[in-house]
Structure formats: structure tokens, C-alpha cells
Design a protein around this motif. Structure first.
Motif, PDB file in Angstrom:
ATOM      1  N   GLY A 209       0.819  -1.206   0.000  1.00 32.25           N
ATOM      2  CA  GLY A 209       0.000   0.000   0.000  1.00 32.25           C
ATOM      3  C   GLY A 209       0.848   1.248   0.000  1.00 32.25           C
ATOM      4  O   GLY A 209       2.088   1.194   0.113  1.00 32.25           O
ATOM      5  N   TYR A 210       0.178   2.368  -0.119  1.00 29.88           N
ATOM      6  CA  TYR A 210       0.839   3.660  -0.068  1.00 29.88           C
ATOM      7  C   TYR A 210       1.444   3.846   1.321  1.00 29.88           C
ATOM      8  O   TYR A 210       1.018   3.182   2.283  1.00 29.88           O
ATOM      9  CB  TYR A 210      -0.180   4.761  -0.355  1.00 29.88           C
ATOM     10  CG  TYR A 210       0.377   5.991  -1.023  1.00 29.88           C
ATOM     11  CD1 TYR A 210       0.664   5.995  -2.383  1.00 29.88           C
ATOM     12  CD2 TYR A 210       0.613   7.153  -0.304  1.00 29.88           C
ATOM     13  CE1 TYR A 210       1.166   7.123  -3.009  1.00 29.88           C
ATOM     14  CE2 TYR A 210       1.114   8.293  -0.913  1.00 29.88           C
ATOM     15  CZ  TYR A 210       1.391   8.270  -2.269  1.00 29.88           C
ATOM     16  OH  TYR A 210       1.899   9.391  -2.878  1.00 29.88           O
ATOM     17  N   VAL A 213      -0.576   4.275   5.397  1.00 31.61           N
ATOM     18  CA  VAL A 213      -1.990   3.892   5.299  1.00 31.61           C
ATOM     19  C   VAL A 213      -2.414   2.958   6.430  1.00 31.61           C
ATOM     20  O   VAL A 213      -3.588   2.602   6.534  1.00 31.61           O
ATOM     21  CB  VAL A 213      -2.312   3.222   3.939  1.00 31.61           C
ATOM     22  CG1 VAL A 213      -2.133   4.200   2.808  1.00 31.61           C
ATOM     23  CG2 VAL A 213      -1.480   1.961   3.729  1.00 31.61           C
ATOM     24  N   HIS A 286      -3.932  -5.235  -0.213  1.00 30.87           N
ATOM     25  CA  HIS A 286      -3.672  -3.862  -0.642  1.00 30.87           C
ATOM     26  C   HIS A 286      -4.405  -2.924   0.313  1.00 30.87           C
ATOM     27  O   HIS A 286      -5.617  -2.781   0.245  1.00 30.87           O
ATOM     28  CB  HIS A 286      -4.149  -3.682  -2.089  1.00 30.87           C
ATOM     29  CG  HIS A 286      -3.861  -2.322  -2.646  1.00 30.87           C
ATOM     30  ND1 HIS A 286      -3.969  -2.041  -3.989  1.00 30.87           N
ATOM     31  CD2 HIS A 286      -3.476  -1.155  -2.061  1.00 30.87           C
ATOM     32  CE1 HIS A 286      -3.667  -0.779  -4.198  1.00 30.87           C
ATOM     33  NE2 HIS A 286      -3.372  -0.220  -3.032  1.00 30.87           N
ATOM     34  N   VAL A 288      -5.571   0.547   1.886  1.00 25.02           N
ATOM     35  CA  VAL A 288      -5.889   1.873   1.364  1.00 25.02           C
ATOM     36  C   VAL A 288      -6.394   2.748   2.517  1.00 25.02           C
ATOM     37  O   VAL A 288      -7.227   2.307   3.314  1.00 25.02           O
ATOM     38  CB  VAL A 288      -6.978   1.798   0.266  1.00 25.02           C
ATOM     39  CG1 VAL A 288      -7.325   3.188  -0.248  1.00 25.02           C
ATOM     40  CG2 VAL A 288      -6.528   0.890  -0.871  1.00 25.02           C
ATOM     41  N   PHE A 295      -7.203   9.035  -2.186  1.00 22.56           N
ATOM     42  CA  PHE A 295      -6.925   7.606  -2.061  1.00 22.56           C
ATOM     43  C   PHE A 295      -7.012   6.866  -3.397  1.00 22.56           C
ATOM     44  O   PHE A 295      -6.331   5.862  -3.609  1.00 22.56           O
ATOM     45  CB  PHE A 295      -7.838   6.951  -1.021  1.00 22.56           C
ATOM     46  CG  PHE A 295      -9.259   6.748  -1.446  1.00 22.56           C
ATOM     47  CD1 PHE A 295      -9.641   5.612  -2.132  1.00 22.56           C
ATOM     48  CD2 PHE A 295     -10.237   7.688  -1.134  1.00 22.56           C
ATOM     49  CE1 PHE A 295     -10.959   5.412  -2.514  1.00 22.56           C
ATOM     50  CE2 PHE A 295     -11.546   7.510  -1.520  1.00 22.56           C
ATOM     51  CZ  PHE A 295     -11.918   6.366  -2.217  1.00 22.56           C
ATOM     52  N   GLU A 296      -7.854   7.356  -4.318  1.00 22.66           N
ATOM     53  CA  GLU A 296      -7.957   6.679  -5.613  1.00 22.66           C
ATOM     54  C   GLU A 296      -6.651   6.785  -6.387  1.00 22.66           C
ATOM     55  O   GLU A 296      -6.213   5.823  -7.019  1.00 22.66           O
ATOM     56  CB  GLU A 296      -9.115   7.275  -6.415  1.00 22.66           C
ATOM     57  CG  GLU A 296     -10.479   6.940  -5.820  1.00 22.66           C
ATOM     58  CD  GLU A 296     -11.571   7.850  -6.354  1.00 22.66           C
ATOM     59  OE1 GLU A 296     -11.501   9.072  -6.100  1.00 22.66           O
ATOM     60  OE2 GLU A 296     -12.471   7.337  -7.028  1.00 22.66           O
ATOM     61  N   GLN A 298      -3.766   7.149  -4.997  1.00 25.74           N
ATOM     62  CA  GLN A 298      -2.817   6.307  -4.274  1.00 25.74           C
ATOM     63  C   GLN A 298      -2.946   4.847  -4.683  1.00 25.74           C
ATOM     64  O   GLN A 298      -1.948   4.130  -4.805  1.00 25.74           O
ATOM     65  CB  GLN A 298      -3.017   6.463  -2.766  1.00 25.74           C
ATOM     66  CG  GLN A 298      -2.636   7.838  -2.239  1.00 25.74           C
ATOM     67  CD  GLN A 298      -2.738   7.944  -0.730  1.00 25.74           C
ATOM     68  OE1 GLN A 298      -3.266   7.048  -0.061  1.00 25.74           O
ATOM     69  NE2 GLN A 298      -2.243   9.039  -0.178  1.00 25.74           N
ATOM     70  N   ILE A 299      -4.178   4.403  -4.908  1.00 27.52           N
ATOM     71  CA  ILE A 299      -4.397   3.037  -5.393  1.00 27.52           C
ATOM     72  C   ILE A 299      -3.685   2.842  -6.727  1.00 27.52           C
ATOM     73  O   ILE A 299      -3.013   1.827  -6.967  1.00 27.52           O
ATOM     74  CB  ILE A 299      -5.904   2.741  -5.544  1.00 27.52           C
ATOM     75  CG1 ILE A 299      -6.578   2.673  -4.170  1.00 27.52           C
ATOM     76  CG2 ILE A 299      -6.132   1.417  -6.297  1.00 27.52           C
ATOM     77  CD1 ILE A 299      -8.092   2.512  -4.229  1.00 27.52           C
ATOM     78  N   LEU A 318      -8.645  -5.750  -1.475  1.00 24.99           N
ATOM     79  CA  LEU A 318      -8.558  -4.322  -1.191  1.00 24.99           C
ATOM     80  C   LEU A 318      -9.079  -4.086   0.230  1.00 24.99           C
ATOM     81  O   LEU A 318     -10.240  -4.377   0.522  1.00 24.99           O
ATOM     82  CB  LEU A 318      -9.389  -3.513  -2.190  1.00 24.99           C
ATOM     83  CG  LEU A 318      -8.687  -2.985  -3.437  1.00 24.99           C
ATOM     84  CD1 LEU A 318      -9.702  -2.308  -4.351  1.00 24.99           C
ATOM     85  CD2 LEU A 318      -7.579  -2.006  -3.069  1.00 24.99           C
ATOM     86  N   PHE A 320      -9.868  -1.300   2.765  1.00 25.41           N
ATOM     87  CA  PHE A 320     -10.049   0.135   2.979  1.00 25.41           C
ATOM     88  C   PHE A 320     -10.001   0.403   4.473  1.00 25.41           C
ATOM     89  O   PHE A 320     -10.928   0.080   5.218  1.00 25.41           O
ATOM     90  CB  PHE A 320     -11.369   0.601   2.370  1.00 25.41           C
ATOM     91  CG  PHE A 320     -11.386   0.525   0.865  1.00 25.41           C
ATOM     92  CD1 PHE A 320     -10.810   1.530   0.104  1.00 25.41           C
ATOM     93  CD2 PHE A 320     -11.949  -0.556   0.222  1.00 25.41           C
ATOM     94  CE1 PHE A 320     -10.808   1.456  -1.279  1.00 25.41           C
ATOM     95  CE2 PHE A 320     -11.953  -0.648  -1.162  1.00 25.41           C
ATOM     96  CZ  PHE A 320     -11.380   0.371  -1.919  1.00 25.41           C
TER      97      PHE A 320
END
Length: 410
Positions: A209-210, A213, A286, A288, A295-296, A298-299, A318, A320
Motif C-alpha cells: 500500500g501507499y 496507510v 492492498h 488503502v 486515495f484513488e 494512491q491506489i 482491497l 479500505f
């Protein structure tokens, strides 16, 4: 966001500079600068002013135009306590030289700033060797400019690690050092490859992930470990692997370094061995930060970096995270108030595009919100892989009615 930010007088003051090219909205440029400010704060500085110029492309000589550079210079003449200028892109050696000659301040680019943070964060011999290699690769084409600083023995962000070597280091010696560091990494990589083989054939799950996060927080929650977690960028550099058991199903969980937009090429190359855990993973989680306004994007950054590391398709979930940033106020049936981050509910989040396609889940790793559903989802995805690897391992497959009663190792 205002271009003036309150400061702590004990911290180093810097200004931030960016170029807005066609196709970049003002809000997106501000988001990039917010991230650059966070990077600067992580490195121990306080951004006090921002300068943005709209150009077709960055100026080859000075990044910004001569008029904007003069405006920055006038600001620095008035604010003598500002010690550095940070640019939101990687600058060429000639750009660095020309800008410093005009501004008479230490000039850093985004790459140098990230390298400085990595130098601060590296703890193990592996991470330190990777960071040092990336620093020397960045420094090599910039020797003329760097030695000016070294003669002065100045401190501050961007001047750690190789920046403290003596002036006798020339291009030939730097290349020899780079060669030695690469050989050292090969030896360390062999040792780590042996360690991975010794883990047996357990299913491997990697957290990706970024940066910032909540990967390490989630790692701690799942494995009951104490992986370092902090609300700063790149809190984790070294890959941490823990054995996790959900119900009766064991697997390996790896926490990896966070990604970021414009991640320096030198770092991607140097840290490829660390990212072997991603390449060899059977399943990717992943993570987020759903509370982040971008965040989009970053994805997309994470997906692009993953493709650069390994272009093979892997099963993924994913996750979140940070839904605790939402108040989850349940609205009345006749309430016409628009749904916003202040009042959207968890059920409403589950009805959005984010919950479609790739398996996805909404949680708070910090507050353990929706954690049971997350563990169930993770259990079933790991089990799919485990069944193909151990088709005759009957003891791992209780009857359906017993599965709900299986004791979790949490």
C-alpha cells in the motif's frame, strides 16, 4: 490550504516549490505539495511557504521561470531564517547548480528528501546498505555540486550518509563503493532467500500500500506483534514477517515498505530485494487509507509500482482502512443532508464502486472496526490457496458447522 503554516522555531524552516503543468489541476498540485510538506516534516523541517508556477513544462535551467525564481529570492532575503528550498520533482545536476547559485540556500529535490528520510529510518544492515547504495547512485552525477556542501561540512536534511564523506571521494571511488554495496546486497539477498526457503510451504500474504496507510498497525492487530507504527511517512523500511493463525489455518504475513508517487528509481532498484516478499507472496492485502482525499490516485500509484516489481497477476484483497475517520452517523429516512465524509455509514460504503470487483473490505485497524468480517474474508482467500497446495491435509478442513466454532489464535 494556506501557503503560510505555523512553525516551531526550533525546527529547520524550508519553502516548497512546484510547477503546475497542463493536465494537473490546482487541487491535485496542492495535494502533491501537502505530501511534500509531510515528507519535509518527517525529515525534521517545517514548511513555511509554498510557491507554484504554471508552465507548459519545467524550465531546463532552473525548473521554474526566472521571474518566479527572483520572487523566491526576494522572499528569502526578507526571511533569512529559512535554510532550505525543496522542489517537488527530481532536479537535474545543472538545475541544482543554477538554482543554488541564485538562491544561496541549500536546495533539495523530492528524491533527495526521500533518501534523507530513508537514511533516518534504516535500522538493519540490509536496509542501511540499500539506502546507502541509492544515495551514492543519486550522488554520482551530482558530485561537483555536492562537494561544495561537503567542504562546508553543513548539516541539515539531505546531508546525511554519503554526504558526510570527505572530499577525496571522486567518481572512480564512488563507482567502487557502488560496486561493493551491490556485492554486499547480493550476499544479504542470498541469506534472506535461504531464510524464505526455511519457512516451508506456508501460504504467504504480503501487506502492500501507499506509505502511512496503516499497514504496520494492521500487522500488529493480526499477529499480536509490536511492529513499529507511527503517523509519519516510511515508518517501516525493513520487511517484517510473522506467522499468523486464523482459526486452524496458519500462514505467513509480511509487512513491506510503503509506496509513494514519484518514488525515486534508485530506491526501487535498491529495494527490489526487500520487495521480494511482494514478488513471492501468494496473496496481496492492498491497504488503502480511505480517509485520504486522494486515495484513488494512491491506489493507482501502488498498482503501477506493483506492476513494475512483478507483472504477474496475484490474488488480492482491497482493504479500505481508517473508516474510524468517518462518524458513521445514521441518517433519518427523511434526512436530505448529502452523504459526506462526516456522515456516511459503513453500509453506504459497502454499496459504492469500491466494494465491487476485487474482494474488498472496510475496516479500522486501530479501532478493530469490522475486524471479524475482515478475518473471515482473509481466512477464505488464504484457504483457497492452501487447498491447492495441500489437497490432502484433512485436519485443516473442519466441517462447515464446526468452522464457525473454531478457536481463533487472536
Amino acid at each position: 490550504m494556506s501557503d503560510l503554516i505555523s512553525t516551531d522555531t526550533d525546527l529547520e524552516k524550508v519553502i516548497l516549490v512546484a510547477v503546475r503543468t497542463p493536465g494537473l489541476s490546482e487541487s491535485l498540485v496542492n495535494e502533491y505539495l501537502d505530501e511534500l510538506a509531510f515528507l519535509a516534516e518527517t525529515a525534521g523541517a517545517v514548511p513555511v511557504r509554498r510557491f507554484v508556477q504554471s508552465l507548459t513544462m519545467a524550465d531546463n535551467r532552473t525548473y521554474v521561470g526566472s521571474g518566479k525564481l527572483q520572487e523566491i529570492l526576494e522572499y528569502l532575503k526578507v526571511h533569512e531564517d529559512v535554510s532550505g528550498v525543496i522542489f517537488d520533482d527530481e532536479l537535474s545536476p545543472s538545475q541544482l547548480k543554477n538554482i543554488e547559485a541564485t538562491l544561496k540556500r541549500r536546495v533539495l529535490d523530492r528524491t533527495n528528501l526521500i533518501l534523507d528520510i530513508f537514511a533516518r529510518r534504516a535500522r538493519t544492515a540490509h536496509a542501511k546498505t540499500q539506502v546507502e547504495l541509492a544515495q551514492y547512485q543519486y550522488l554520482l552525477p551530482r558530485l561537483t555540486r555536492m562537494w561544495t556542501h561537503l567542504e562546508r561540512q553543513r548539516g541539515g536534511i539531505g546531508m546525511r550518509g554519503p554526504g558526510e564523506k570527505e572530499i577525496e571521494t571522486d567518481r572512480r571511488i564512488i563507482r567502487d563503493i557502488i560496486s561493493k554495496l551491490k556485492n554486499d546486497l547480493v550476499k544479504i539477498d542470498r541469506q534472506m532467500a535461504t531464510q524464505r526457503k526455511n519457512r516451508g510451504k506456508l501460504v504467504r500474504v504480503a501487506l502492500v500500500g501507499y506509505t502511512n496507510v496503516g499497514k504496520s498497525t494492521l500487522m500488529n492487530a493480526l499477529s499480536k506483534s509490536e511492529v513499529f507504527a507511527e503517523n509519519k511517512l516510511f515508518a517501516t523500511l525493513d520487511t517484517t514477517v510473522r506467522k499468523v493463525v486464523i482459526g486452524n489455518l496458519p500462514f505467513l504475513l509480511a509487512d513491506t515498505v510503503g509506496f509513494i508517487r514519484k518514488l525515486p528509481h534508485h530506491l526501487v532498484e535498491s529495494f527490489k530485494s526487500t520487495l521480494d516478499e511482494v514478488r513471492e507472496a501468494d496473496l496481496l492485502l492492498h491497504i488503502v487509507d480511505i480517509s485520504h482525499p486522494g486515495f484513488e490516485q494512491q491506489i493507482d500509484v501502488v498498482n503501477e509500482t506493483l506492476h513494475e516489481i512483478d507483472d504477474r497477476e496475484k490474488p488480492s484483497i482491497l482493504v479500505f482502512n481508517k473508516v474510524d475517520a468517518f462518524s458513521h452517523i445514521e441518517k433519518e429516512a427523511d434526512d436530505l443532508t448529502p452523504s459526506t465524509r462526516a456522515n456516511v455509514s459503513l453500509e453506504e460504503l459497502k454499496q459504492t464502486w469500491m466494494a465491487r470487483g476485487t474482494p474488498s473490505i472496510f475496516i479500522s485497524a486501530l479501532e478493530k472496526t469490522n475486524f471479524e468480517e475482515f478475518r473471515d474474508t482473509l481466512y477464505h482467500e488464504v484457504m483457497k490457496i492452501h487447498v491447492t497446495r495441500f489437497p490432502y491435509n484433512d485436519f485443516l478442513y473442519p466441517d462447515a458447522e464446526d468452522m464457525d466454532d473454531a478457536e481463533d489464535d487472536f
